[in-house]
Design a protein around this motif. Sequence first.
Motif, PDB file in Angstrom:
ATOM      1  N   UNK A 268       0.836  -1.199   0.000  1.00 30.32           N
ATOM      2  CA  UNK A 268       0.000   0.000   0.000  1.00 30.32           C
ATOM      3  C   UNK A 268       0.871   1.249   0.000  1.00 30.32           C
ATOM      4  N   UNK A 269       1.930   1.230   0.790  1.00 36.98           N
ATOM      5  CA  UNK A 269       2.827   2.384   0.851  1.00 36.98           C
ATOM      6  C   UNK A 269       3.552   2.580  -0.483  1.00 36.98           C
ATOM      7  N   UNK A 270       3.893   1.499  -1.163  1.00 37.27           N
ATOM      8  CA  UNK A 270       4.536   1.616  -2.474  1.00 37.27           C
ATOM      9  C   UNK A 270       3.587   2.207  -3.514  1.00 37.27           C
ATOM     10  N   UNK A 271       2.338   1.798  -3.497  1.00 36.86           N
ATOM     11  CA  UNK A 271       1.359   2.355  -4.431  1.00 36.86           C
ATOM     12  C   UNK A 271       1.155   3.847  -4.132  1.00 36.86           C
TER      13      UNK A 271
ATOM     14  N   UNK B 232       4.134   5.672  -5.462  1.00 39.87           N
ATOM     15  CA  UNK B 232       4.064   5.762  -6.925  1.00 39.87           C
ATOM     16  C   UNK B 232       3.099   6.861  -7.351  1.00 39.87           C
ATOM     17  N   UNK B 233       1.992   7.019  -6.625  1.00 35.95           N
ATOM     18  CA  UNK B 233       1.046   8.081  -6.932  1.00 35.95           C
ATOM     19  C   UNK B 233       1.720   9.440  -6.810  1.00 35.95           C
ATOM     20  N   UNK B 234       2.482   9.643  -5.750  1.00 37.90           N
ATOM     21  CA  UNK B 234       3.173  10.920  -5.562  1.00 37.90           C
ATOM     22  C   UNK B 234       4.220  11.146  -6.656  1.00 37.90           C
TER      23      UNK B 234
ATOM     24  N   UNK C  62      -7.695  -2.000   2.076  1.00 43.17           N
ATOM     25  CA  UNK C  62      -6.504  -2.094   1.224  1.00 43.17           C
ATOM     26  C   UNK C  62      -6.903  -2.049  -0.241  1.00 43.17           C
ATOM     27  N   UNK C  63      -7.941  -2.795  -0.591  1.00 41.85           N
ATOM     28  CA  UNK C  63      -8.423  -2.798  -1.968  1.00 41.85           C
ATOM     29  C   UNK C  63      -8.909  -1.417  -2.371  1.00 41.85           C
ATOM     30  N   UNK C  64      -9.620  -0.761  -1.483  1.00 42.34           N
ATOM     31  CA  UNK C  64     -10.113   0.584  -1.764  1.00 42.34           C
ATOM     32  C   UNK C  64      -8.991   1.574  -1.998  1.00 42.34           C
TER      33      UNK C  64
ATOM     34  N   UNK D 100      -4.693   3.781  -7.720  1.00 45.80           N
ATOM     35  CA  UNK D 100      -4.483   3.277  -9.073  1.00 45.80           C
ATOM     36  C   UNK D 100      -5.139   4.172 -10.112  1.00 45.80           C
ATOM     37  N   UNK D 101      -6.343   4.636  -9.825  1.00 44.16           N
ATOM     38  CA  UNK D 101      -7.023   5.561 -10.740  1.00 44.16           C
ATOM     39  C   UNK D 101      -6.209   6.841 -10.884  1.00 44.16           C
ATOM     40  N   UNK D 102      -5.706   7.360  -9.762  1.00 44.43           N
ATOM     41  CA  UNK D 102      -4.891   8.584  -9.818  1.00 44.43           C
ATOM     42  C   UNK D 102      -3.606   8.352 -10.611  1.00 44.43           C
TER      43      UNK D 102
END
Length: 110
Positions: free
Chosen positions: A31-34, A37-39, A85-87, A93-95
């Motif tokens: 979750x922290x990696x995703x 990645x968003x940032x 977590x999925x949310x 992921x959308x961002x």
Amino acid sequence: MIAIFGLLLGIVLGLVLEPTLPAMLQPYLPIMLVAAMDAIFGAARAYLEGTFVDKVFVVSFLSNVLIAALIVFIGDRIGVGAQLSTGVVVVLGIRIFNNAAAIRRALLRA
């Protein structure tokens, strides 16, 4: 140039030292990696649009990671960790895909 050097140094140190993550933190790493990645994708988009500010990137990076981990932590405590977590992954992921599309448009003018 300094960022690239820091990235390469971090990769080399990670490969040489092979750090381990405590078992209690392992559910939060994906979750922290995703969130990170968003940032990063948001920073790349801002750079290409000419609106990048390094302080905003650092605050965005740290707050994204901490908030995503906190949401999952709270979900674990109330028994819905997998759903939260999925949310988090879906929203981030959308961002990420929106930022990737903007980056593609900026680079390819398409």
